[in-house]
Enzyme design. Structure first.
Site, PDB file in Angstrom:
ATOM      1  N   ASN A 197       0.845  -1.169   0.000  1.00 27.57           N
ATOM      2  CA  ASN A 197       0.000   0.000   0.000  1.00 27.57           C
ATOM      3  C   ASN A 197       0.899   1.244   0.000  1.00 27.57           C
ATOM      4  O   ASN A 197       1.783   1.349   0.843  1.00 27.57           O
ATOM      5  CB  ASN A 197      -0.836  -0.063   1.289  1.00 27.57           C
ATOM      6  N   PRO A 198       0.711   2.161  -0.963  1.00 28.60           N
ATOM      7  CA  PRO A 198       1.589   3.340  -1.001  1.00 28.60           C
ATOM      8  C   PRO A 198       1.638   4.100   0.330  1.00 28.60           C
ATOM      9  O   PRO A 198       2.693   4.621   0.699  1.00 28.60           O
ATOM     10  CB  PRO A 198       0.991   4.200  -2.104  1.00 28.60           C
ATOM     11  N   GLY A 285      -8.112  -6.584  -1.267  1.00 25.68           N
ATOM     12  CA  GLY A 285      -8.439  -7.988  -1.037  1.00 25.68           C
ATOM     13  C   GLY A 285      -9.549  -8.457  -1.952  1.00 25.68           C
ATOM     14  O   GLY A 285      -9.421  -9.478  -2.639  1.00 25.68           O
ATOM     15  N   HIS A 331     -13.626   1.435   2.689  1.00 27.63           N
ATOM     16  CA  HIS A 331     -14.197   0.201   2.178  1.00 27.63           C
ATOM     17  C   HIS A 331     -15.399  -0.192   3.014  1.00 27.63           C
ATOM     18  O   HIS A 331     -15.556   0.233   4.138  1.00 27.63           O
ATOM     19  CB  HIS A 331     -13.170  -0.928   2.257  1.00 27.63           C
TER      20      HIS A 331
END
Ligand SMILES: *[C@@H]1O[C@H](CO)[C@@H](O)[C@H](O)[C@H]1NC(C)=O
Ligand SMILES: *[C@@H]1O[C@H](CO)[C@@H](O)[C@H](O)[C@H]1NC(C)=O
Ligand SMILES: *[C@@H]1O[C@H](CO)[C@@H](O)[C@H](O)[C@H]1NC(C)=O
Ligand SMILES: *[C@@H]1O[C@H](CO)[C@@H](O)[C@H](O)[C@H]1NC(C)=O
Ligand SMILES: *[C@@H]1O[C@H](CO)[C@@H](O)[C@H](O)[C@H]1NC(C)=O
Length: 361
Positions: A197-198, A285, A331
Site C-alpha cells: 500500500n503506497p 483484497g 471500504h
C-alpha cells in the site's frame, strides 16, 4: 424451483432411507436409523442454509449474533462446488476486466509516453516516462498461464491460532496483502504475489532512497514473489511507488515490482458496482479475489472476516498481526464479505473461517 426440487428429493431420501431401516431392523429406534435420520435432517438444514446465504445481498440488518451460529453450521456442511457457475464467473470477469492480459502495466500493454488516466479520477493523468517504462516487466509474471489452486490470504484476526499455515502453503499460488507478516503455523510462508500500500511506504519507508536496507529486508521475506502496488490509484501514490521500483529494481531483480493497471481496477470496480456493491473503492483484497476467480482453477479464501468475534463468539483483533482498527470510510468490508459468502454458497469459491485441521492440507 430448483430449491423446491432439492427439498423434495431430500424428503424422498429421508422417507426411503427411513423405511429401509425399518425393514432391516424392524424397530425404527435402532441407532443406525436414528443416525440416518439425523444425517438427513442435517443435509436438509445444509440445503436450507446454502439457499439462504446464496441470496443474501446486503449486510445491512444482518443480526451477527444469529448469523454466526448459522454460518458455523453451514461451514460444517460439505462444500458443493459448481463448475458451471464458476466458469460463468470466470467468463464474466474476463469479458469485463481481463486480468489475464491487463492486470499490471507491462512493456507489452503499455507504450512509452502513453497517457495513463488515474483509477479514481480520470481527469488526472500520468505520462509513461521512458526510464520507468524500461523497468516495467515484459509481461505479467505468469504470462497467461492458468493458475491452479490459489489461496488468497487476507489479514483478518480470524487467522490467529488457526493452524492454517500448512494448508495455505500447499496451494499452487498464494496472494497476500500489504506486506503482511508470515509464519508457518497460522498463515504460511509461501507467497507468489504480495501487495504494497503506497501509504505504507509513506509511513514506514519514506526514507528508502537514503536508507534502503529496512525496506529491502522487509520484502525479501517473500522470496521471489511479485510486489504489486496500486501506483495510479490516487496521484499521491505514484511518486511513492516509483521510489519503491527505483530502489528494488537494481538490487532484487528476481522480485519484480509491478504496478496495477488503473484501468483494470476501475473496470473491476464498475463490475461490482453494477452488481450492487456500493462503496467508495473496492478493497485490494476483494479486487484480487476477483482476479483469482478469473485466473485460478479454484479459489480458497482465508482471513476475510471483518467482525470482532469469531464463529464461536471469542473476541478477535481486526488484523492477525497488529492491533490497528479498520479505516472507517474507505471500504465496506461487511458488504464485501456478504458477496464472498454468496460466492461460497454458490460453489464458486471456498471461504475458510474455521481453524484448519492439521492432518489434511
Ligand atoms: C450450478 O450453477 C448453474 C448456473 O448458475 C445453475 O443453473 C445450477 O442450478 C447450479 N447447480 C447446482 C447443483 O446448484
Ligand atoms: C485479454 O487480454 C489478452 C492479452 O492481452 C488478449 O489476448 C485477450 O483477447 C483478451 N481477452 C478478452 C476477453 O478481451
Ligand atoms: C491464541 O492463542 C493464545 C495462546 O493459546 C491465546 O492467548 C490467545 O488469546 C489466542 N488468540 C486468539 C485470537 O484466539
Ligand atoms: C528465485 O529467483 C532466483 C533468481 O532467478 C532463482 O535462482 C531461485 O531459484 C528462485 N527461488 C525460488 C524459490 O523460486
Ligand atoms: C504466527 O503469527 C501470529 C500472528 O503474528 C502469532 O500470533 C503467532 O504466535 C505466530 N506463531 C509462530 C509460531 O511464530
Amino acid at each position: 424451483m430448483a430449491y423446491l426440487r432439492w427439498i423434495f428429493r431430500l424428503l424422498m431420501v429421508l422417507i426411503v432411507s427411513h423405511s429401509l431401516c425399518v425393514m432391516f431392523y424392524y424397530t425404527p429406534d435402532t441407532l443406525s436409523s436414528r443416525e440416518a435420520m439425523t444425517d438427513t435432517l442435517r443435509l436438509l438444514r445444509c440445503a436450507k442454509l446454502r439457499h439462504k446465504f446464496s441470496i443474501i445481498t446486503s449486510a445491512k440488518g444482518l443480526n451477527m449474533q444469529s448469523v454466526t451460529q448459522e454460518l458455523n453450521d453451514f461451514l460444517n456442511c460439505p462444500f458443493k462446488p459448481n463448475t458451471t457457475e464458476r466458469e460463468l464467473n470466470r467468463m464474466r470477469l474476463q469479458f469485463c476486466c481481463n486480468a489475464t492480459g491487463s492486470i499490471f502495466l507491462t512493456k507489452r500493454n503499455t507504450a512509452v509516453n502513453q497517457i495513463i488516466p488515474y483509477e479514481t479520477s480520470i481527469r488526472d493523468k500520468y505520462t509513461m516516462n521512458p526510464a520507468i517504462h524500461s523497468m516495467l516487466p515484459e509481461d505479467v509474471p505468469w504470462s497467461g498461464r492458468r493458475l491452479g489452486r490459489c489461496a488468497v490470504v487476507g489479514s483478518g484476526g480470524i487467522l490467529k491460532n488457526s493452524s492454517c499455515g500448512r494448508e495455505i502453503d500447499s496451494a499452487d499460488f498464494v496472494i497476500r496483502f500489504n506486506l503482511a507478516y508470515i509464519n508457518d503455523s497460522d498463515v504460511g510462508l509461501k507467497t507468489d504475489l504480495v501487495t504494497i500500500n503506497p501509504s505504507q511506504i509513506q509511513r514506514e519507508y519514506n526514507n528508502m532512497e537514503k536508507n534502503p536496507d529496512p525496506f529491502v529486508e522487509r520484502v525479501s521475506v517473500y522470496g521471489n514473489a511479485s510486489l504489486a502496488i496500486p501506483a495510479f490509484a490516487y496521484t499521491f501514490c505514484t511518486g511513492l511507488s516509483i521510489k519503491a521500483l527505483r530502489v528494488l529494481h537494481p538490487v532484487r531483480p528476481q522480485q519484480p515490482v509491478v504496478f496495477f493497471s488503473p484501468e483494470y481496477l476501475r473496470t473491476l470496480d464498475r463490475f461490482w458496482k453494477r452488481r450492487g456493491l456500493k462503496e467508495v473503492r473496492l478493497s485490494s483484497g476483494f479486487a484480487l479475489i476477483s482476479t483469482a476467480l478469473e485466473l485460478c482453477e479454484s479459489v480458497h479464501v482465508y482471513g476475510f472476516w471483518p467482525f470482532d468475534s469469531d464463529l464461536l463468539d471469542n473476541p478477535l483483533p481486526y488484523h492477525y498481526y497488529d492491533e490497528l482498527k479498520p479505516h472507517p470510510f474507505m471500504h465496506s468490508m461487511p458488504e464485501e464479505f456478504v458477496r464472498l459468502l454468496q460466492l461460497h454458497s454458490q460453489g464458486v469459491l471456498t471461504l475458510h473461517l474455521q481453524p484448519c485441521s492439521l492432518d489434511e492440507p
